[in-house]
Design an enzyme around this catalytic site. Sequence first.
Site, PDB file in Angstrom:
ATOM      1  N   TYR A 145      36.416  34.284  42.563  1.00  0.00           N
ATOM      2  CA  TYR A 145      37.544  35.007  43.139  1.00  0.00           C
ATOM      3  C   TYR A 145      37.891  36.168  42.222  1.00  0.00           C
ATOM      4  O   TYR A 145      37.955  35.996  40.997  1.00  0.00           O
ATOM      5  CB  TYR A 145      38.755  34.074  43.276  1.00  0.00           C
ATOM      6  CG  TYR A 145      40.005  34.744  43.805  1.00  0.00           C
ATOM      7  CD1 TYR A 145      40.078  35.190  45.120  1.00  0.00           C
ATOM      8  CD2 TYR A 145      41.121  34.929  42.985  1.00  0.00           C
ATOM      9  CE1 TYR A 145      41.224  35.809  45.609  1.00  0.00           C
ATOM     10  CE2 TYR A 145      42.273  35.533  43.461  1.00  0.00           C
ATOM     11  CZ  TYR A 145      42.317  35.972  44.776  1.00  0.00           C
ATOM     12  OH  TYR A 145      43.462  36.576  45.259  1.00  0.00           O
ATOM     13  N   ASP A 196      34.871  39.566  34.923  1.00  0.00           N
ATOM     14  CA  ASP A 196      36.250  39.394  35.344  1.00  0.00           C
ATOM     15  C   ASP A 196      36.846  38.283  34.484  1.00  0.00           C
ATOM     16  O   ASP A 196      36.649  37.097  34.734  1.00  0.00           O
ATOM     17  CB  ASP A 196      36.314  39.038  36.831  1.00  0.00           C
ATOM     18  CG  ASP A 196      37.759  38.918  37.326  1.00  0.00           C
ATOM     19  OD1 ASP A 196      38.674  38.944  36.472  1.00  0.00           O
ATOM     20  OD2 ASP A 196      37.960  38.778  38.547  1.00  0.00           O
ATOM     21  N   LYS A 210      46.825  37.742  33.936  1.00  0.00           N
ATOM     22  CA  LYS A 210      47.335  36.420  33.529  1.00  0.00           C
ATOM     23  C   LYS A 210      47.848  36.395  32.079  1.00  0.00           C
ATOM     24  O   LYS A 210      48.912  36.950  31.825  1.00  0.00           O
ATOM     25  CB  LYS A 210      46.287  35.357  33.849  1.00  0.00           C
ATOM     26  CG  LYS A 210      46.024  35.332  35.372  1.00  0.00           C
ATOM     27  CD  LYS A 210      45.248  34.163  35.909  1.00  0.00           C
ATOM     28  CE  LYS A 210      45.306  34.174  37.438  1.00  0.00           C
ATOM     29  NZ  LYS A 210      44.059  34.330  38.133  1.00  0.00           N
TER      30      LYS A 210
HETATM   31  C1  LIG Z   1      43.865  35.386  39.276  1.00  0.00           C
HETATM   32  C2  LIG Z   1      42.590  36.124  39.299  1.00  0.00           C
HETATM   33  C3  LIG Z   1      42.494  37.419  39.833  1.00  0.00           C
HETATM   34  C4  LIG Z   1      43.634  38.083  40.565  1.00  0.00           C
HETATM   35  O1  LIG Z   1      44.718  38.346  39.740  1.00  0.00           O
HETATM   36  P1  LIG Z   1      46.168  38.608  40.437  1.00  0.00           P
HETATM   37  O2  LIG Z   1      47.032  38.947  39.269  1.00  0.00           O
HETATM   38  O3  LIG Z   1      46.512  37.342  41.129  1.00  0.00           O
HETATM   39  O4  LIG Z   1      45.993  39.742  41.364  1.00  0.00           O
HETATM   40  C5  LIG Z   1      41.302  38.107  39.700  1.00  0.00           C
HETATM   41  N1  LIG Z   1      40.246  37.531  39.104  1.00  0.00           N
HETATM   42  C6  LIG Z   1      40.287  36.291  38.588  1.00  0.00           C
HETATM   43  C7  LIG Z   1      39.093  35.740  37.907  1.00  0.00           C
HETATM   44  C8  LIG Z   1      41.453  35.541  38.690  1.00  0.00           C
HETATM   45  O5  LIG Z   1      41.476  34.291  38.219  1.00  0.00           O
END
Ligand SMILES: *Cc1c(COP(=O)(O)O)cnc(C)c1O
Length: 431
Positions: A145, A240, A268
Amino acid sequence: MYTHTRSDALFTAARACMPGGVSSPVRAYKAVGGSPVFIERGSGAWIQDVDGNRYVDYVLSYGPLLVGHAHKEVVAAISAAAAKGTSFGACTEGEAQLVQKVQSVMPGVERLRLVNSGTEAVMSALRLARAFTGRSKIIKCVGNYHGHADCLLVEAGSGVATLGLPDCPGVPRSTAENTLVVPFNDISAVEQALNAHAGEVAAMIVEPVAGNMGVIPPVAGYLEGLRNVTQSHGVLLIFDEVMTGFRVHPGGAQTLYGIIPDLTTLGKVIGGGLPIGAYGGRAEIMAQIAPEGPVYQAGTLSGNPVAVQAGLATLEIGIQGEVWEGVASQTGSLMNELSVIAKHKSVPMQINGVGTMFSIFFTEMPVTDWETASSSDADFFGKVFRALLPGGVHLAPSQYEAWFMSIAHDTEAVAHTVDAFDRALEIALND
Ligand SMILES: *Cc1c(COP(=O)(O)O)cnc(C)c1O
């Protein structure tokens, strides 16, 4: 006696005015059944709902709270910043300090741009990769994701997988066509895709430790293989690290595995519980971003001074060697104890973890990709989840989310969890 009448009433009211009653879909408990608890406050490892029930919290806002809820120093940093003004749309001193802090631990980050969310970081990094290479296609892994940008809402793990939305309506086919999807942990699938679309692929984006289909570490040689094949095809490699950054290692997956991506996305933990995201990488690539280069990307609240101070305080406390190691070691102990209980009760359960995050999967199969992850008994997970709530343990309401630990998850919190897990398995088995 465990009651949740006030939560139920609030949910009913919310559903009358908000889609599904929530601001983000997984919070509605669709995957586990039941009705969501509304949280009133948190302190350290514990949260309390509006009915006065207390839980050890493993959601931690889906990862950001590495130092726990309402850490004194983080709250003080936020208050001090807010008292001086919450946003200026102008340069402030803290931004470069936060960036320097990240640079000092992440070797792939020569330059960093601050944005407002992980989704925004990923969208911006992809635009940059496409501009830099002059190519359109991207490759992503099934079950990874990367936020909810159109081109990435293809086979996208937890929230999407849980809701069973194979294809999100509203994403134009022409957009989805530029996204090639390969299984996670399968290097030859990437090679095949690159050969089949030679000269067309701008970037491969990957969660270096998958966290959004449950935690799945890379198999030996996978990240190294990605580094090699992308390089030889002139394709940018994007890690990511929105989830893994500061969680699988103080310096992220790139430091843990010693593989340097071209671009890194963050979110995060870097905001310590306030909205923030960031993308960075090689100076030569980042120089393409406006105003240095032609690739436009901007934000009214980007580099927000309150969020920056929350992030700085969180990193200063949370990623110090000994403190961070303590969280990782506590994570290891909890994982051990949970798997002993499952074994004892003959419940087939896999447990995967790296650093300060882990997942349990109710399946006999070792979990290495989306196919094996989705062999898990989601129904049984729902039963365990619902039995853990009255037992005082708050998990993310999906089989495909991680459990997150913080510096506040002490021996008492862990013991409480182990005890509750033992009883919850018993209840679920007899359900
Ligand atoms: C949480 C997450 C996102 C999205 O971040 P948001 O702040 O919710 O938009 C993108 N990539 C990864 C790997 C994530 O865990």
